[in-house]
Design a protein around this motif. Sequence first.
Motif, PDB file in Angstrom:
ATOM      1  N   ASP A  47       0.804  -1.230   0.000  1.00 52.49           N
ATOM      2  CA  ASP A  47       0.000   0.000   0.000  1.00 52.49           C
ATOM      3  C   ASP A  47       0.835   1.278   0.000  1.00 52.49           C
ATOM      4  OD1 ASP A  47      -2.254  -1.593   0.127  1.00 52.49           O
ATOM      5  OD2 ASP A  47      -2.221  -1.636   2.329  1.00 52.49           O
ATOM      6  N   VAL A  48       2.130   1.142  -0.099  1.00 54.92           N
ATOM      7  CA  VAL A  48       3.015   2.317   0.017  1.00 54.92           C
ATOM      8  C   VAL A  48       2.990   3.142  -1.274  1.00 54.92           C
ATOM      9  CG1 VAL A  48       5.428   3.023   0.232  1.00 54.92           C
ATOM     10  CG2 VAL A  48       4.506   1.198   1.715  1.00 54.92           C
ATOM     11  N   GLU A  49       2.743   4.456  -1.127  1.00 56.12           N
ATOM     12  CA  GLU A  49       2.801   5.339  -2.298  1.00 56.12           C
ATOM     13  C   GLU A  49       4.015   6.233  -2.272  1.00 56.12           C
ATOM     14  OE1 GLU A  49      -0.979   7.244  -3.021  1.00 56.12           O
ATOM     15  OE2 GLU A  49      -2.001   5.312  -2.764  1.00 56.12           O
ATOM     16  N   GLN A  50       4.552   6.493  -1.105  1.00 58.24           N
ATOM     17  CA  GLN A  50       5.794   7.254  -1.030  1.00 58.24           C
ATOM     18  C   GLN A  50       6.566   6.864   0.216  1.00 58.24           C
ATOM     19  OE1 GLN A  50       5.667  11.336   0.239  1.00 58.24           O
ATOM     20  NE2 GLN A  50       3.431  11.322   0.234  1.00 58.24           N
ATOM     21  N   VAL A  51       7.856   7.091   0.153  1.00 64.88           N
ATOM     22  CA  VAL A  51       8.747   6.692   1.239  1.00 64.88           C
ATOM     23  C   VAL A  51       9.508   7.916   1.749  1.00 64.88           C
ATOM     24  CG1 VAL A  51      10.655   5.175   1.911  1.00 64.88           C
ATOM     25  CG2 VAL A  51       9.011   4.406   0.176  1.00 64.88           C
ATOM     26  N   ARG A  52       9.518   8.076   3.080  1.00 67.45           N
ATOM     27  CA  ARG A  52      10.346   9.125   3.696  1.00 67.45           C
ATOM     28  C   ARG A  52      11.331   8.422   4.615  1.00 67.45           C
ATOM     29  NH1 ARG A  52       6.593  13.828   4.024  1.00 67.45           N
ATOM     30  NH2 ARG A  52       8.403  14.903   4.880  1.00 67.45           N
ATOM     31  N   LEU A  87       5.814  16.546   8.432  1.00 63.89           N
ATOM     32  CA  LEU A  87       4.991  15.902   7.411  1.00 63.89           C
ATOM     33  C   LEU A  87       3.546  16.355   7.558  1.00 63.89           C
ATOM     34  CD1 LEU A  87       4.959  12.088   8.323  1.00 63.89           C
ATOM     35  CD2 LEU A  87       4.737  14.001   9.872  1.00 63.89           C
ATOM     36  N   PRO A  88       2.757  16.114   6.511  1.00 58.38           N
ATOM     37  CA  PRO A  88       1.365  16.551   6.596  1.00 58.38           C
ATOM     38  C   PRO A  88       0.611  15.794   7.686  1.00 58.38           C
ATOM     39  CG  PRO A  88       1.740  15.246   4.613  1.00 58.38           C
ATOM     40  CD  PRO A  88       3.063  15.458   5.240  1.00 58.38           C
ATOM     41  N   GLU A  89      -0.566  16.341   8.069  1.00 62.55           N
ATOM     42  CA  GLU A  89      -1.315  15.726   9.161  1.00 62.55           C
ATOM     43  C   GLU A  89      -1.676  14.278   8.879  1.00 62.55           C
ATOM     44  OE1 GLU A  89      -4.778  17.872  10.652  1.00 62.55           O
ATOM     45  OE2 GLU A  89      -3.385  19.534  11.005  1.00 62.55           O
ATOM     46  N   SER A  90      -1.995  14.018   7.624  1.00 59.49           N
ATOM     47  CA  SER A  90      -2.339  12.639   7.275  1.00 59.49           C
ATOM     48  C   SER A  90      -1.287  12.067   6.340  1.00 59.49           C
ATOM     49  CB  SER A  90      -3.716  12.611   6.607  1.00 59.49           C
ATOM     50  OG  SER A  90      -3.906  11.345   6.036  1.00 59.49           O
ATOM     51  N   ALA A  91      -0.722  10.955   6.730  1.00 64.18           N
ATOM     52  CA  ALA A  91       0.359  10.350   5.948  1.00 64.18           C
ATOM     53  C   ALA A  91       0.075   8.868   5.737  1.00 64.18           C
ATOM     54  CB  ALA A  91       1.693  10.565   6.645  1.00 64.18           C
ATOM     55  N   ASP A  92      -1.205   8.540   5.474  1.00 63.98           N
ATOM     56  CA  ASP A  92      -1.610   7.131   5.330  1.00 63.98           C
ATOM     57  C   ASP A  92      -0.921   6.420   4.171  1.00 63.98           C
ATOM     58  OD1 ASP A  92      -3.370   8.030   7.129  1.00 63.98           O
ATOM     59  OD2 ASP A  92      -5.161   7.876   5.845  1.00 63.98           O
ATOM     60  N   ASP A  93      -0.509   7.205   3.164  1.00 68.11           N
ATOM     61  CA  ASP A  93       0.085   6.587   1.972  1.00 68.11           C
ATOM     62  C   ASP A  93       1.601   6.441   2.105  1.00 68.11           C
ATOM     63  OD1 ASP A  93       0.857   9.232   1.916  1.00 68.11           O
ATOM     64  OD2 ASP A  93       0.465   9.497  -0.232  1.00 68.11           O
ATOM     65  N   THR A  94       2.131   6.797   3.282  1.00 70.16           N
ATOM     66  CA  THR A  94       3.581   6.949   3.432  1.00 70.16           C
ATOM     67  C   THR A  94       4.183   5.813   4.245  1.00 70.16           C
ATOM     68  OG1 THR A  94       3.365   9.345   3.336  1.00 70.16           O
ATOM     69  CG2 THR A  94       5.372   8.496   4.360  1.00 70.16           C
ATOM     70  N   LEU A  95       5.350   5.352   3.791  1.00 70.90           N
ATOM     71  CA  LEU A  95       6.191   4.478   4.607  1.00 70.90           C
ATOM     72  C   LEU A  95       7.312   5.349   5.173  1.00 70.90           C
ATOM     73  CD1 LEU A  95       7.168   1.616   5.565  1.00 70.90           C
ATOM     74  CD2 LEU A  95       8.557   1.572   3.466  1.00 70.90           C
ATOM     75  N   ALA A  96       7.377   5.447   6.497  1.00 73.91           N
ATOM     76  CA  ALA A  96       8.478   6.176   7.142  1.00 73.91           C
ATOM     77  C   ALA A  96       9.514   5.155   7.588  1.00 73.91           C
ATOM     78  CB  ALA A  96       7.963   6.967   8.342  1.00 73.91           C
ATOM     79  N   VAL A  97      10.737   5.328   7.096  1.00 73.88           N
ATOM     80  CA  VAL A  97      11.812   4.380   7.408  1.00 73.88           C
ATOM     81  C   VAL A  97      12.816   5.065   8.327  1.00 73.88           C
ATOM     82  CG1 VAL A  97      13.576   2.851   6.473  1.00 73.88           C
ATOM     83  CG2 VAL A  97      11.520   3.337   5.122  1.00 73.88           C
ATOM     84  N   ALA A  98      12.944   4.565   9.540  1.00 76.42           N
ATOM     85  CA  ALA A  98      13.958   5.074  10.471  1.00 76.42           C
ATOM     86  C   ALA A  98      15.240   4.310  10.214  1.00 76.42           C
ATOM     87  CB  ALA A  98      13.499   4.870  11.912  1.00 76.42           C
ATOM     88  N   VAL A  99      16.241   5.005   9.683  1.00 77.15           N
ATOM     89  CA  VAL A  99      17.528   4.363   9.416  1.00 77.15           C
ATOM     90  C   VAL A  99      18.459   4.733  10.566  1.00 77.15           C
ATOM     91  CG1 VAL A  99      19.425   4.111   7.773  1.00 77.15           C
ATOM     92  CG2 VAL A  99      17.084   4.504   6.942  1.00 77.15           C
ATOM     93  N   THR A 100      18.763   3.778  11.418  1.00 78.54           N
ATOM     94  CA  THR A 100      19.526   4.076  12.630  1.00 78.54           C
ATOM     95  C   THR A 100      20.316   2.855  13.077  1.00 78.54           C
ATOM     96  OG1 THR A 100      19.299   4.559  15.008  1.00 78.54           O
ATOM     97  CG2 THR A 100      17.295   3.815  13.886  1.00 78.54           C
TER      98      THR A 100
END
Length: 357
Positions: A47-52, A87-100
Motif C-alpha cells: 500500500d506504500v505510495e511514497q517513502v520518507r 509531514l502533513p497531518e495525514s500520511a496514510d500513503d507513506t512508509l516512514a523508514v527510520a535508518v539508525t
Amino acid sequence: GKGGYDHYMLKEIHSQPDALTDTLSGRVNPGDGGVAFESLPDGAFADVEQVRLVACGTSYHASLAGARLLRQAGIPAHAELASEFSLPESADDTLAVAVTQSGETADTLGAVRAAADAGAQTLAVTNVVGSTAARECDDALFIRAGPEIGVAATKTFTSQVATLSLLSRRIAADVGADAPGDAGILDGLDALPGDVRDVTTGDAARAIANRYRGSDAYFFIGRGAAHSVALEGALKFKEITYEHAEGFAAGELKHGPLALVTPDTPVFAIFTGDGDEQTLTNVEEVQSRGAPVVAVAPDGHPAVDVADDHLPIPDTVPTCASLLAAVQLQLLSYHAAELLDRAIDKPRNLAKSVTVQ
Ligand code: M6R
C-alpha cells in the motif's frame, strides 16, 4: 577485542567484507532476483505510495543513497534529517523508514513517532535487535553488520546502503513498479564483499593521508551515487581528525564553495560512473584555482590522468562503486587521524549513541 588491530575503527573497516556477506546472505533469490526479508511478510509494502527516510549523521548519508535507489525504481522517496522532519497531518500513503544503526537516536525516534501519529506505516532499518526503533516500528529490518564499537560509523554505513538497495527492490516489487532501477545492482552486490577486500588490502589511502597532512581544509565532491559518499567522506574526516572537511555535490561548487578552494585545500573527487564527465569539468575548475585533486576512481578512468593523485576502486555499478569509495575514504580518515595521534575510537565531544534531541 581489537583482533590485532590498533583501533576498533580499523578492525571494523576491515570486517566489511564479512559484514556485507552477512547483510546480503539469503535475501536475494538467485533465480528471479526477488528479495525476501526474514522478518517481513510478503506484500508488506503493497500500500506504500511514497517513502520518507529519516536519519541522522552517517545514517542520513545512507538514507540519501536509499532514497535515490527508490526513486530509480519508480517510487517517490526522500531522505530527511530526523531533526528537521515534518509531514502533513495525514500520511496514510507513506512508509516512514527510520535508518539508525543503534536504534536509539532520539532525533530519529522522534521523527518516526511523529510519522506513526500521522498514520504512516513505519519500518526500522537498524543494526540492533531489540532496540527502541526495532520495537516501536511496525516492522524491523536488520542490517546484520555485527556490533560496532568505534564511534565513527564504518561497516554499518556500507551494510545500511546494501540493505536499502535490497529494500528498494522489495518495495518496487510489492507495489508493482516496473522501473529497472540501478541495472546490474544484484551482480554488483554479489561481488561487493570481494571488491571491498581489494580496497582494504591496498595501501594508497595511507600514502595520500601522509602527502596531504597539514592542509588548510579537505573537500570531497561527488554527484549522483557519489554525492552521499562525498558528504560521508567529509563527516568521517572531520570527526576523527578534527580537521576542517566539507562534502559538496560536485555541481554546487561553482555556486559558492569554490571561493574556499586554494592550493592548500585538496579536493577528493569521487567517480562512480554516474555523471562523471560533468564531475571532470568540476575537477578542472578546482585545479585552475591551484587545488590538488585526488581522484577516487577505477584504474584507467579518464579522471586518473587529469588528477594529481589517485585512490583506486574496483570498476562496478554506481551504487557499489560509491561504497568502495566510502571504504577508501574511511581508510584515508583513519590514517590521517593516526598521523595526528587522535583518539580514533572515541573522538572528543562525540558519543556513539545520541539519546537527546
Ligand atoms: O545510531 P544512529 O545510526 O541513529 O546514529 C546516527 C548518528 O549519530 C551516527 O550515524 C553518527 O553520525 C556516526 N557515528 C558518525 O560516524
